[in-house]
Design a protein around this motif. Structure first.
Motif, PDB file in Angstrom:
ATOM      1  N   ASN A 114     -35.332  35.817   6.868  1.00 11.17           N
ATOM      2  CA  ASN A 114     -36.853  36.271   6.586  1.00 11.17           C
ATOM      3  C   ASN A 114     -37.784  35.005   6.143  1.00 11.17           C
ATOM      4  O   ASN A 114     -37.167  33.768   5.864  1.00 11.17           O
ATOM      5  N   ALA A 115     -39.000  35.189   6.014  1.00 10.35           N
ATOM      6  CA  ALA A 115     -39.915  34.156   5.398  1.00 10.35           C
ATOM      7  C   ALA A 115     -40.368  34.299   3.975  1.00 10.35           C
ATOM      8  O   ALA A 115     -41.106  33.777   3.326  1.00 10.35           O
ATOM      9  N   GLY A 116     -39.173  34.968   2.964  1.00 10.60           N
ATOM     10  CA  GLY A 116     -39.361  35.055   1.758  1.00 10.60           C
ATOM     11  C   GLY A 116     -40.067  36.398   1.298  1.00 10.60           C
ATOM     12  O   GLY A 116     -40.568  37.155   2.119  1.00 10.60           O
ATOM     13  N   GLY A 173     -42.451  39.184   0.354  1.00 11.54           N
ATOM     14  CA  GLY A 173     -43.790  39.175   0.614  1.00 11.54           C
ATOM     15  C   GLY A 173     -44.163  38.896   1.851  1.00 11.54           C
ATOM     16  O   GLY A 173     -45.257  39.504   2.510  1.00 11.54           O
ATOM     17  N   ALA A 174     -43.164  38.241   2.587  1.00 12.94           N
ATOM     18  CA  ALA A 174     -43.589  38.011   4.228  1.00 12.94           C
ATOM     19  C   ALA A 174     -43.509  39.478   4.991  1.00 12.94           C
ATOM     20  O   ALA A 174     -42.667  40.210   4.578  1.00 12.94           O
ATOM     21  N   ALA A 175     -43.895  39.315   6.213  1.00 13.59           N
ATOM     22  CA  ALA A 175     -43.816  40.400   6.861  1.00 13.59           C
ATOM     23  C   ALA A 175     -42.306  40.607   7.397  1.00 13.59           C
ATOM     24  O   ALA A 175     -41.977  41.868   7.411  1.00 13.59           O
ATOM     25  N   SER A 176     -41.868  39.492   7.598  1.00 12.11           N
ATOM     26  CA  SER A 176     -40.138  39.628   7.876  1.00 12.11           C
ATOM     27  C   SER A 176     -39.588  40.194   6.886  1.00 12.11           C
ATOM     28  O   SER A 176     -38.492  41.120   7.050  1.00 12.11           O
ATOM     29  N   HIS A 177     -40.045  40.015   5.714  1.00  9.19           N
ATOM     30  CA  HIS A 177     -39.289  40.687   4.357  1.00  9.19           C
ATOM     31  C   HIS A 177     -39.621  42.070   4.313  1.00  9.19           C
ATOM     32  O   HIS A 177     -38.634  42.893   4.262  1.00  9.19           O
ATOM     33  N   HIS A 227     -54.421  34.878   6.275  1.00 12.07           N
ATOM     34  CA  HIS A 227     -53.214  35.524   6.004  1.00 12.07           C
ATOM     35  C   HIS A 227     -53.250  36.818   6.731  1.00 12.07           C
ATOM     36  O   HIS A 227     -54.211  37.637   7.273  1.00 12.07           O
ATOM     37  N   HIS A 228     -51.844  37.320   6.353  1.00 13.05           N
ATOM     38  CA  HIS A 228     -51.587  38.634   7.172  1.00 13.05           C
ATOM     39  C   HIS A 228     -51.384  39.648   5.971  1.00 13.05           C
ATOM     40  O   HIS A 228     -51.782  39.782   4.924  1.00 13.05           O
ATOM     41  N   ILE A 229     -50.795  40.623   6.529  1.00 11.04           N
ATOM     42  CA  ILE A 229     -50.397  42.036   5.636  1.00 11.04           C
ATOM     43  C   ILE A 229     -49.917  41.480   4.224  1.00 11.04           C
ATOM     44  O   ILE A 229     -49.826  42.290   3.218  1.00 11.04           O
ATOM     45  N   GLY A 239     -41.138  30.456   6.320  1.00 14.97           N
ATOM     46  CA  GLY A 239     -42.011  30.619   7.615  1.00 14.97           C
ATOM     47  C   GLY A 239     -40.809  30.960   8.571  1.00 14.97           C
ATOM     48  O   GLY A 239     -39.695  30.574   8.402  1.00 14.97           O
ATOM     49  N   THR A 240     -41.373  32.128   9.456  1.00 15.36           N
ATOM     50  CA  THR A 240     -40.109  32.200  10.420  1.00 15.36           C
ATOM     51  C   THR A 240     -40.222  31.277  11.630  1.00 15.36           C
ATOM     52  O   THR A 240     -39.351  31.438  12.530  1.00 15.36           O
ATOM     53  N   GLY A 241     -41.136  30.233  11.635  1.00 14.32           N
ATOM     54  CA  GLY A 241     -40.883  29.123  12.502  1.00 14.32           C
ATOM     55  C   GLY A 241     -39.526  28.581  12.414  1.00 14.32           C
ATOM     56  O   GLY A 241     -38.671  28.439  13.179  1.00 14.32           O
ATOM     57  N   PRO A 242     -39.296  28.053  11.204  1.00 10.05           N
ATOM     58  CA  PRO A 242     -37.876  27.308  10.927  1.00 10.05           C
ATOM     59  C   PRO A 242     -36.723  28.474  11.130  1.00 10.05           C
ATOM     60  O   PRO A 242     -35.527  28.013  11.455  1.00 10.05           O
ATOM     61  N   ASP A 245     -39.479  39.633  13.449  1.00  9.57           N
ATOM     62  CA  ASP A 245     -40.614  38.892  13.589  1.00  9.57           C
ATOM     63  C   ASP A 245     -41.804  39.165  14.528  1.00  9.57           C
ATOM     64  O   ASP A 245     -41.406  40.083  15.553  1.00  9.57           O
ATOM     65  N   GLN A 246     -42.722  38.627  14.013  1.00  7.01           N
ATOM     66  CA  GLN A 246     -44.012  39.137  14.960  1.00  7.01           C
ATOM     67  C   GLN A 246     -43.829  38.668  16.410  1.00  7.01           C
ATOM     68  O   GLN A 246     -43.023  37.685  16.856  1.00  7.01           O
ATOM     69  N   THR A 247     -44.545  39.686  17.455  1.00  7.41           N
ATOM     70  CA  THR A 247     -44.245  39.029  18.969  1.00  7.41           C
ATOM     71  C   THR A 247     -45.116  37.895  19.311  1.00  7.41           C
ATOM     72  O   THR A 247     -44.935  37.311  20.295  1.00  7.41           O
ATOM     73  N   GLY A 261     -45.395  26.342  13.657  1.00 11.59           N
ATOM     74  CA  GLY A 261     -44.434  26.975  14.670  1.00 11.59           C
ATOM     75  C   GLY A 261     -44.342  28.357  14.394  1.00 11.59           C
ATOM     76  O   GLY A 261     -43.517  29.211  15.225  1.00 11.59           O
ATOM     77  N   GLY A 262     -44.723  29.124  13.372  1.00  8.69           N
ATOM     78  CA  GLY A 262     -44.290  30.457  13.329  1.00  8.69           C
ATOM     79  C   GLY A 262     -45.483  31.369  13.743  1.00  8.69           C
ATOM     80  O   GLY A 262     -46.708  30.737  14.104  1.00  8.69           O
ATOM     81  N   PRO A 263     -45.520  32.685  13.535  1.00 11.07           N
ATOM     82  CA  PRO A 263     -46.691  33.658  13.963  1.00 11.07           C
ATOM     83  C   PRO A 263     -47.868  33.256  13.523  1.00 11.07           C
ATOM     84  O   PRO A 263     -48.831  33.476  14.028  1.00 11.07           O
ATOM     85  N   THR A 264     -47.820  33.348  12.099  1.00  6.74           N
ATOM     86  CA  THR A 264     -49.187  33.165  11.383  1.00  6.74           C
ATOM     87  C   THR A 264     -49.923  32.097  12.098  1.00  6.74           C
ATOM     88  O   THR A 264     -51.156  31.837  12.182  1.00  6.74           O
ATOM     89  N   ASP A 265     -49.166  30.774  11.894  1.00  4.00           N
ATOM     90  CA  ASP A 265     -49.482  29.717  12.428  1.00  4.00           C
ATOM     91  C   ASP A 265     -50.070  29.711  13.847  1.00  4.00           C
ATOM     92  O   ASP A 265     -51.225  29.229  14.031  1.00  4.00           O
ATOM     93  N   THR A 266     -49.336  30.226  14.863  1.00  2.00           N
ATOM     94  CA  THR A 266     -49.889  30.458  16.125  1.00  2.00           C
ATOM     95  C   THR A 266     -51.107  31.295  16.215  1.00  2.00           C
ATOM     96  O   THR A 266     -52.103  30.609  16.776  1.00  2.00           O
TER      97      THR A 266
HETATM   98  N1  ASP Z   1     -43.652  35.918  10.460  1.00  3.19           N
HETATM   99  C1  ASP Z   1     -43.642  35.486   9.067  1.00  3.19           C
HETATM  100  C2  ASP Z   1     -43.596  36.456   7.936  1.00  3.19           C
HETATM  101  O1  ASP Z   1     -42.759  36.983   8.175  1.00  3.19           O
HETATM  102  C3  ASP Z   1     -44.576  34.102   8.465  1.00  3.19           C
HETATM  103  C4  ASP Z   1     -44.853  33.132   9.546  1.00  3.19           C
HETATM  104  O2  ASP Z   1     -43.982  32.190   9.634  1.00  3.19           O
HETATM  105  O3  ASP Z   1     -45.781  33.335  10.174  1.00  3.19           O
HETATM  106  O4  ASP Z   1     -44.562  36.750   7.459  1.00  3.19           O
END
Ligand code: ASP
Length: 324
Positions: free
Chosen positions: A155-157, A159-163, A91-93, A184-187, A202-204, A39-44
């Motif tokens: 945030n998502a911990g 190392g996450a993008a939101s962090h 994975h992302h950034i 994750g930023t879904g929850p 969080d990501q668009t 349900g979060g951006p990476t998952d999407t």
């Molecule tokens: N958007 C989250 C992040 O902060 C990760 C996620 O749940 O996709 O990196």
């Protein structure tokens, strides 16, 4: 027959079998590991890419979430998976920021993976729950300062993008606020919508529909220019806030030692998927920009990863590194 010729024949046969398996690849479903919650951006992004890669591969690509704060469990799982092309990682950034943020990391982004290619880049948005009265970024900053002992940042911990975005944002506005980490930023979004946390970045990919539906307040976007999918959302920079821009890029990886014919198939399938008209449409609705074909390659992902590790290390250290 003596032991040595038997051993040689055995080795030759197993090499022939491995080559044949690589050439026939894939004969069953491929698992795409997502290091964050559903349900979060990476998952999407993963679900869009996985579905489209299934066509050229001729097999289903199954998305498997291995959520953890900071997204550090997923890469470890892929590092330890059999290098046969049936387990891959999106994975992302975070692949570039975790090496600086964590003193203990059980995978090395530069040595434990084969690279498949770069997928897309997505900006982030500063959003808050509906109870926040501020109308724009200026009022929001005043609100945060006045309520610094009450507000919380999700945030998502580490190392996450939101962090990363929160780290840069708080450093830019010179405030240290309570941070609530999720897997994750879904929850995290669910709690934001429920008013349990005040704001997040969080990501668009997942904030666009909430912003358009008026479910959250939005105070700026972390890209150098506004994005066509959210034309009314001003950039942080145009509102005078420098130093908090983040572009969340995504890449696809396989365990180190995955055979070349298998990797070649994964690369071409990813490229076919990214050229798909439905994928393009979906990405642009989500504010994501697909990398050009010459960057949807192993070499481009490796180069970008190295550059990003080098780019973010000093910035993270300056903003205040904290991780175990
Ligand atoms: N958007 C989250 C992040 O902060 C990760 C996620 O749940 O996709 O990196």
């Amino acid at each position: 027959m003596s032991a040595l010729p038997k051993l040689i024949i055995g080795l030759v046969l197993s090499t022939v079998a491995a080559v044949a398996a690589a050439q026939q690849y894939p004969t069953h479903a491929v698992n795409m590991i997502v290091p964050y919650a559903a349900g979060g951006p990476t998952d999407t992004v993963a679900r869009v890419v996985a579905q489209a890669m299934g066509k050229p591969l001729g097999q289903t690509v199954v998305v498997e979430n291995r959520p953890s704060a900071g997204g550090i469990i997923g890469p470890e799982a892929v590092k330890n998976a059999k290098p046969d092309g049936y387990t891959i990682l999106i994975h992302h950034i975070g692949m570039a920021t975790t090496p600086t943020l964590y003193r203990q990391l059980r995978f090395n982004p530069l040595t434990d993976f084969e690279y498949i290619g770069l997928i897309n880049e997505v900006p982030m948005t500063i959003i808050a729950n509906q109870k926040v009265p501020a109308k724009d970024l200026k009022e929001f900053l005043t609100y945060l300062k006045a309520n610094k002992d009450k507000v919380s940042y999700a945030n998502a911990g580490i190392g996450a993008a939101s962090h990363l975005c929160g780290l840069l944002f708080m450093s830019a506005i010179q405030l240290d606020l309570l941070t609530v980490p999720y897997k994750g930023t879904g929850p995290a979004m669910n709690d934001l919508l429920g008013g349990q946390v005040t704001f997040m970045c969080d990501q668009t990919t997942t904030t666009t529909s909430q912003i358009k539906g008026g479910k959250v307040k939005v105070y700026g976007i972390t890209s150098p220019k506004r994005v066509p999918s959210l034309p009314d959302v001003a950039t942080l920079e145009e509102q005078g806030l420098k130093g908090a821009n983040v572009g969340v890029w995504h890449g696809l990886y396989a365990p180190k030692g995955t055979p070349k014919p298998v990797l070649d198939k994964l690369v071409s399938s990813m490229q076919t998927a990214l050229a798909d008209a439905d994928v393009q449409k979906r990405f642009s609705e989500l504010g994501a920009v697909t990398y050009p074909k010459n960057m949807q390659t192993p070499a481009a992902l490796e180069k970008h990863l190295k550059e990003e590790i080098a780019k973010w290390a000093p910035l993270i250290k300056k903003a205040g590194q904290y991780a175990d």
